[in-house]
Design a protein around this motif. Structure first.
Motif, PDB file in Angstrom:
ATOM      1  N   SER A   1       0.147   3.295 -23.528  1.00  0.00           N
ATOM      2  CA  SER A   1      -0.123   2.085 -24.299  1.00  0.00           C
ATOM      3  C   SER A   1      -1.619   1.819 -24.375  1.00  0.00           C
ATOM      4  CB  SER A   1       0.559   0.902 -23.623  1.00  0.00           C
ATOM      5  OG  SER A   1      -0.035   0.728 -22.353  1.00  0.00           O
ATOM      6  N   GLN A   2      -1.982   0.922 -25.280  1.00  0.00           N
ATOM      7  CA  GLN A   2      -3.390   0.533 -25.409  1.00  0.00           C
ATOM      8  C   GLN A   2      -3.881  -0.081 -24.101  1.00  0.00           C
ATOM      9  OE1 GLN A   2      -5.264   1.372 -28.068  1.00  0.00           O
ATOM     10  NE2 GLN A   2      -7.000   0.652 -26.858  1.00  0.00           N
ATOM     11  N   THR A   3      -2.977  -0.795 -23.393  1.00  0.00           N
ATOM     12  CA  THR A   3      -3.366  -1.411 -22.113  1.00  0.00           C
ATOM     13  C   THR A   3      -3.831  -0.334 -21.139  1.00  0.00           C
ATOM     14  OG1 THR A   3      -1.601  -2.971 -22.525  1.00  0.00           O
ATOM     15  CG2 THR A   3      -2.587  -3.032 -20.330  1.00  0.00           C
ATOM     16  N   LEU A   4      -3.117   0.791 -21.109  1.00  0.00           N
ATOM     17  CA  LEU A   4      -3.499   1.883 -20.199  1.00  0.00           C
ATOM     18  C   LEU A   4      -4.857   2.452 -20.605  1.00  0.00           C
ATOM     19  CD1 LEU A   4      -2.707   3.785 -17.831  1.00  0.00           C
ATOM     20  CD2 LEU A   4      -1.718   5.303 -19.540  1.00  0.00           C
ATOM     21  N   TYR A   5      -5.060   2.641 -21.913  1.00  0.00           N
ATOM     22  CA  TYR A   5      -6.359   3.164 -22.376  1.00  0.00           C
ATOM     23  C   TYR A   5      -7.491   2.215 -21.969  1.00  0.00           C
ATOM     24  CZ  TYR A   5      -3.464   6.042 -25.531  1.00  0.00           C
ATOM     25  OH  TYR A   5      -2.542   6.896 -26.044  1.00  0.00           O
ATOM     26  N   ASP A   6      -7.239   0.908 -22.162  1.00  0.00           N
ATOM     27  CA  ASP A   6      -8.279  -0.083 -21.839  1.00  0.00           C
ATOM     28  C   ASP A   6      -8.567  -0.104 -20.337  1.00  0.00           C
ATOM     29  OD1 ASP A   6      -8.417  -0.750 -24.501  1.00  0.00           O
ATOM     30  OD2 ASP A   6      -7.110  -2.506 -24.340  1.00  0.00           O
ATOM     31  N   LEU A   7      -7.497   0.026 -19.545  1.00  0.00           N
ATOM     32  CA  LEU A   7      -7.665   0.022 -18.094  1.00  0.00           C
ATOM     33  C   LEU A   7      -8.470   1.256 -17.651  1.00  0.00           C
ATOM     34  CD1 LEU A   7      -7.013  -1.518 -15.568  1.00  0.00           C
ATOM     35  CD2 LEU A   7      -4.737  -0.509 -15.536  1.00  0.00           C
ATOM     36  N   CYS A   8      -8.151   2.405 -18.234  1.00  0.00           N
ATOM     37  CA  CYS A   8      -8.887   3.636 -17.893  1.00  0.00           C
ATOM     38  C   CYS A   8     -10.362   3.488 -18.281  1.00  0.00           C
ATOM     39  CB  CYS A   8      -8.282   4.849 -18.610  1.00  0.00           C
ATOM     40  SG  CYS A   8      -6.710   5.350 -17.898  1.00  0.00           S
ATOM     41  N   ALA A   9     -10.610   2.886 -19.438  1.00  0.00           N
ATOM     42  CA  ALA A   9     -11.995   2.682 -19.885  1.00  0.00           C
ATOM     43  C   ALA A   9     -12.722   1.746 -18.917  1.00  0.00           C
ATOM     44  CB  ALA A   9     -12.019   2.125 -21.302  1.00  0.00           C
ATOM     45  N   GLY A  10     -12.007   0.702 -18.464  1.00  0.00           N
ATOM     46  CA  GLY A  10     -12.602  -0.249 -17.511  1.00  0.00           C
ATOM     47  C   GLY A  10     -12.930   0.417 -16.183  1.00  0.00           C
ATOM     48  N   VAL A  11     -12.030   1.282 -15.720  1.00  0.00           N
ATOM     49  CA  VAL A  11     -12.228   1.994 -14.446  1.00  0.00           C
ATOM     50  C   VAL A  11     -13.431   2.928 -14.567  1.00  0.00           C
ATOM     51  CG1 VAL A  11     -11.242   3.814 -12.968  1.00  0.00           C
ATOM     52  CG2 VAL A  11      -9.809   1.885 -13.698  1.00  0.00           C
ATOM     53  N   GLU A  12     -13.452   3.714 -15.631  1.00  0.00           N
ATOM     54  CA  GLU A  12     -14.541   4.685 -15.800  1.00  0.00           C
ATOM     55  C   GLU A  12     -15.886   3.956 -15.889  1.00  0.00           C
ATOM     56  OE1 GLU A  12     -14.955   8.730 -18.204  1.00  0.00           O
ATOM     57  OE2 GLU A  12     -14.866   7.018 -19.546  1.00  0.00           O
ATOM     58  N   GLU A  13     -15.894   2.850 -16.646  1.00  0.00           N
ATOM     59  CA  GLU A  13     -17.147   2.115 -16.844  1.00  0.00           C
ATOM     60  C   GLU A  13     -17.657   1.547 -15.514  1.00  0.00           C
ATOM     61  OE1 GLU A  13     -17.942   2.780 -19.773  1.00  0.00           O
ATOM     62  OE2 GLU A  13     -19.806   1.661 -19.963  1.00  0.00           O
ATOM     63  N   ALA A  14     -16.727   1.027 -14.685  1.00  0.00           N
ATOM     64  CA  ALA A  14     -17.136   0.450 -13.393  1.00  0.00           C
ATOM     65  C   ALA A  14     -17.733   1.535 -12.493  1.00  0.00           C
ATOM     66  CB  ALA A  14     -15.934  -0.213 -12.717  1.00  0.00           C
ATOM     67  N   ILE A  15     -17.052   2.686 -12.399  1.00  0.00           N
ATOM     68  CA  ILE A  15     -17.537   3.766 -11.519  1.00  0.00           C
ATOM     69  C   ILE A  15     -18.893   4.280 -12.015  1.00  0.00           C
ATOM     70  CG2 ILE A  15     -17.070   6.135 -10.714  1.00  0.00           C
ATOM     71  CD1 ILE A  15     -14.066   5.392 -10.623  1.00  0.00           C
ATOM     72  N   VAL A  16     -18.984   4.480 -13.318  1.00  0.00           N
ATOM     73  CA  VAL A  16     -20.234   4.992 -13.902  1.00  0.00           C
ATOM     74  C   VAL A  16     -21.368   3.992 -13.685  1.00  0.00           C
ATOM     75  CG1 VAL A  16     -21.346   5.475 -16.139  1.00  0.00           C
ATOM     76  CG2 VAL A  16     -19.137   6.537 -15.587  1.00  0.00           C
ATOM     77  N   ASP A  17     -21.067   2.702 -13.897  1.00  0.00           N
ATOM     78  CA  ASP A  17     -22.087   1.666 -13.760  1.00  0.00           C
ATOM     79  C   ASP A  17     -22.673   1.666 -12.340  1.00  0.00           C
ATOM     80  OD1 ASP A  17     -23.674  -0.473 -14.456  1.00  0.00           O
ATOM     81  OD2 ASP A  17     -22.106  -1.993 -14.175  1.00  0.00           O
ATOM     82  N   ILE A  18     -21.798   1.724 -11.343  1.00  0.00           N
ATOM     83  CA  ILE A  18     -22.257   1.709  -9.942  1.00  0.00           C
ATOM     84  C   ILE A  18     -23.150   2.928  -9.671  1.00  0.00           C
ATOM     85  CG2 ILE A  18     -21.549   1.833  -7.509  1.00  0.00           C
ATOM     86  CD1 ILE A  18     -18.798   0.609  -8.464  1.00  0.00           C
TER      87      ILE A  18
END
Ligand code: KG4
Ligand code: ZN
Length: 350
Positions: A248-265
């Motif tokens: 679902s789009q929710t899963l895509y958004d969650l994956c994007a949020g996870v990747e962005e947080a890890i990358v940001d740190i």
């Protein structure tokens, strides 16, 4: 000189032959063979050490033969053997180390024991292509190394070959481990880093803004376990359809949020260290360094913040575990050791 590299620290079985001339130049890969038991581990959602080691026993000699054949050479012509002796899974490490010791004894070759983590760093000292003879990619010191793998998230300062200071590391999960554990919570296959990254391409990273633990801690320590808990709480709140083809789009958004947080740190701390130590180069290494979003954000922000360091990122197949990087580390910073004195060290750090 010709160096045979052997790598069996985790689930991969690798053998490679590299050609090295002088330490001011990158080394050249003649062959780099990797066999993986990843498919077996995907079924169990993680690595079962005993199964990994048993597979490595099966793969070791065929992989070695293929590496020598592809390089068009023989064991007689090899000058020395570089082998990973730690850190890693004890059974897996033993397969590579015992193979290297046996070859060293039979063919009377010196062994250079290599710390796997240095291998990830020295993947940067490899010519990009087999026919690449340019020396324009010479790496200058001081350099900052970011090793982001399934077991490590470390920032290191290199003043010269072998002159390495640890600036900081993770207090709990490593970046790759965070990807893998979060992937497990989301029902994704192992290793989840590349899967999350692929799903994130269709997602919006602003929908779920996840915590960035220790981002402003003022040191170079990392922590990713809080991020995992945050995702666990979200999975309880949202109904996600994990079945294949039903993402679902929710899963895509969650994956994007996870990747962005890890990358940001990772990017924030890396650039802070690059500025503080006025490094001339930034070297990435480890499986997570293959993440294209990480590569993109690091380059973008380095430019935005006018960090003058040149950024080196090994090609994807050299970011993940392989034997060429071990042979490379053996050449630049290893010490020839009598085979009797080479032993595995699963808990080895730096
Ligand atoms: O360096 P590596 O092959 O093995 C270790 O020494 O740990 O790293 C494996 C880790 C796994 O956690 C995997 O999920 C992660 O690297 N990884 C990625 C990507 N490719 C591999 N993580 C994020 N994005 C990727 N493209
Ligand atoms: Zn590794």
């Amino acid at each position: 000189m010709l160096i045979l590299g052997i790598e069996t620290s985790c689930d991969e079985t690798g053998a490679a032959v590299i050609e090295a001339t002088d330490r001011s130049q990158p080394v050249r890969i003649l062959s780099n063979t990797v066999a993986s038991s990843l498919k077996l581990h995907a079924e169990t959602g993680g690595i079962i050490p005993e199964i990994a080691a048993r597979e490595q026993i099966k793969y070791m000699l065929p992989v070695l033969t293929e590496a020598l054949d592809t390089a068009g050479t023989t064991l007689d012509a090899i000058d020395c053997i570089g082998v990973t002796y730690g850190p890693g899974l004890i059974g897996s490490l033993l397969v590579g180390v015992e193979t290297a010791k046996t070859l060293a004894y039979i063919y009377n070759k010196p062994i250079i024991p290599v710390n796997h983590m240095y291998g990830h760093i020295y993947a940067n000292w490899i010519h990009r292509h087999i026919d690449d003879t340019s020396s324009t990619d010479a790496i200058t010191f001081p350099a900052l190394a970011l090793v982001v793998s399934g077991g490590h998230t470390d920032l290191l300062l290199l003043k010269n070959h072998g002159d390495i200071t640890i600036l900081g590391g993770t207090r709990d999960d490593a970046a790759g481990e965070a990807f893998d554990k979060i992937g497990r919570l989301l029902g994704l296959s192992y290793p989840a880093g590349p899967v999350i990254s692929q799903l994130a391409e269709k997602g919006n990273p602003s929908v779920f803004v996840l915590p960035r633990p220790m981002i402003g801690s003022g040191n170079y320590e990392f922590s990713f376990s809080g991020l995992k808990t945050a995702v666990l709480n979200l999975t309880k709140k949202y109904t996600l359809d994990f079945s294949e083809g039903q993402h679902s789009q929710t899963l895509y958004d969650l994956c994007a949020g996870v990747e962005e947080a890890i990358v940001d740190i990772i990017v924030r701390k890396t650039l802070k260290a690059a500025e503080e130590y006025s490094v001339k180069t930034i070297l990435l290494g480890g499986g997570v360094a293959a993440n294209t979003r990480l590569q993109e954000v690091l380059r973008e922000r380095a430019e935005m913040q006018s960090v003058p360091a040149e950024i080196f990122i090994p090609q994807s197949s050299l970011c993940t575990d392989n034997a060429a990087m071990i042979a490379s580390a053996a050449f630049y910073m290893g010490q020839k050791t009598p085979w009797r004195n080479v032993h595995v060290d699963p808990e080895l750090y730096y």
